[in-house]
Design an enzyme around this catalytic site. Structure first.
Site, PDB file in Angstrom:
ATOM      1  N   HIS A   3       0.877  -4.218   8.986  1.00  0.00           N
ATOM      2  CA  HIS A   3       2.355  -4.117   9.000  1.00  0.00           C
ATOM      3  C   HIS A   3       3.058  -3.587  10.180  1.00  0.00           C
ATOM      4  CE1 HIS A   3       2.569  -4.668   4.584  1.00  0.00           C
ATOM      5  NE2 HIS A   3       1.469  -4.210   4.297  1.00  0.00           N
ATOM      6  N   HIS A  49       0.814  -1.339   0.054  1.00  0.00           N
ATOM      7  CA  HIS A  49       0.032   0.170   0.095  1.00  0.00           C
ATOM      8  C   HIS A  49       1.071   1.378  -0.031  1.00  0.00           C
ATOM      9  CE1 HIS A  49      -3.720  -2.455   0.694  1.00  0.00           C
ATOM     10  NE2 HIS A  49      -4.392  -1.299   0.877  1.00  0.00           N
TER      11      HIS A  49
END
Length: 348
Positions: A253, A199
């Protein structure tokens, strides 16, 4: 030879030439797409995950604040729209192509044959299909690098425990203490792709390229001290940073993944932009390299045309002088017997 007019190089006038010149770029883009698809299909490296490591990998499994489908919209479509708006303002296909690569040669060849009445509509349709050279190179190269590192590293996500054991009951090897996952295979596979953040890298690749593009177009570094221009440049980077932060907040993450993803995306975006455009602080930083190369070639062609005209004029002048002299000699030869007869009568 008509004078060169800035902004007069549209898809209709120069589209085919630009498309043929950069045919190899299209092939490379297609190759990058194929590579990225393969990287997403293959199984990533399954790093050893012991019982004691689960403490940092037991965060709750949450939905994405920024869904996967939204990243291409923000990283590709948004910069594309801004680049397209600039094309309509300036009407420069060199800037559009190096910010946007054409869809197909056959389509452009077909459009050139369309009657003038429909050309404006066809231009709009073609521009919507056009895909950004610098922008797409930035995003696709970043995607290939990111996915290759993901597969090679195989770092587990912060929510890996719940991906591996959806029922909350951990199962480990009695000898190695490695995990023995009981969850859905596709979910577990995605759980081994934490480093770096896709992302974040995609967002910084697309929006970072947009920041470079805007800095050149608004001439942010013209030494006039307009801080408002810097705010415009930093706005896309702020959006990319917020997307990266959302990945940590969603426990998809670790912060190191986001930092590495942003660094990869911004670095690739910088290289891709400078491949097609001068630095924004350059005096010609507002336009692509190919545009100024085209202008130089056109000027050289204009000079050659003028030189040929001068030579043709000189040759015409010499021919006219030669014809006049030959005509005078013929007149002299024709009139000389009459003059001689007149002079002989006077003597007698």
């Amino acid at each position: 030879m008509p004078e060169i007019q800035l902004g007069a190089h549209t898809l209709r006038s120069h589209g085919v030439k630009v498309a043929r010149t950069h045919m190899h770029d299209w092939l490379i883009l297609l190759l990058l797409v194929v590579i990225d698809v393969i990287l997403n299909v293959i199984e990533p490296f399954h790093r050893f995950v012991g019982r004691d490591m689960m403490t940092d990998l037991s965060y709750p499994l949450k939905d994405n604040t920024v869904p996967f489908w939204a990243v291409p919209i923000v990283a590709i479509l948004l910069p594309f729209v801004i680049i397209l708006v600039y094309y309509f303002i300036r009407r420069d296909v060199y800037d559009l192509h190096h910010a946007i690569l054409g869809s197909s040669q056959s389509l452009i060849d077909f459009i050139v044959l369309i009657p003038d009445v429909c050309m404006c509509c066809i231009d709009v349709i073609t521009q919507q299909i056009m895909i950004d050279t610098g922008l797409l190179f930035s995003v696709l190269i970043t995607g290939v690098i990111t996915d290759a590192i993901k597969d090679a590293v195989g770092r587990p996500r912060p929510d890996f425990f719940w991906r591996c054991f959806p029922d909350g009951k951990g199962v480990f090897n009695n000898v190695t203490t490695d995990v023995m996952c009981t969850g859905v295979k596709s979910v577990i596979k995605e759980g081994h792709k934490s480093f770096p953040s896709g992302h974040t890298s995609w967002s910084f690749a697309g929006l970072g390229f947009l920041s470079w593009y805007l800095s050149g177009k608004i001439r942010a570094f013209d030494r006039r001290g307009h801080v408002a221009k810097l705010c415009i440049i930093f706005l896309p980077l702020l959006v990319a940073a917020l997307i990266g932060i959302s990945r940590v907040d969603d426990y998809w993450h670790h912060w190191q993944d986001v930092f590495a993803g942003g660094l990869i995306g911004l670095t690739v975006a910088s290289f891709c932009y400078l491949q097609f455009f001068p630095p924004p602080y350059d005096i010609d930083g507002w336009g692509p390299h190919a545009y100024f190369q085209m202008l130089a070639e056109s000027r050289n062609g204009s000079e050659s045309y003028n030189n040929m005209n001068c030579l043709n004029v000189r040759q015409s002048e010499l021919q006219s002088v030669y014809i006049d002299s030959q005509h005078q000699n013929v007149l002299n030869r024709d009139t000389s017997p009459i003059l001689e007869g007149a002079e002989g009568e006077r003597r007698h």
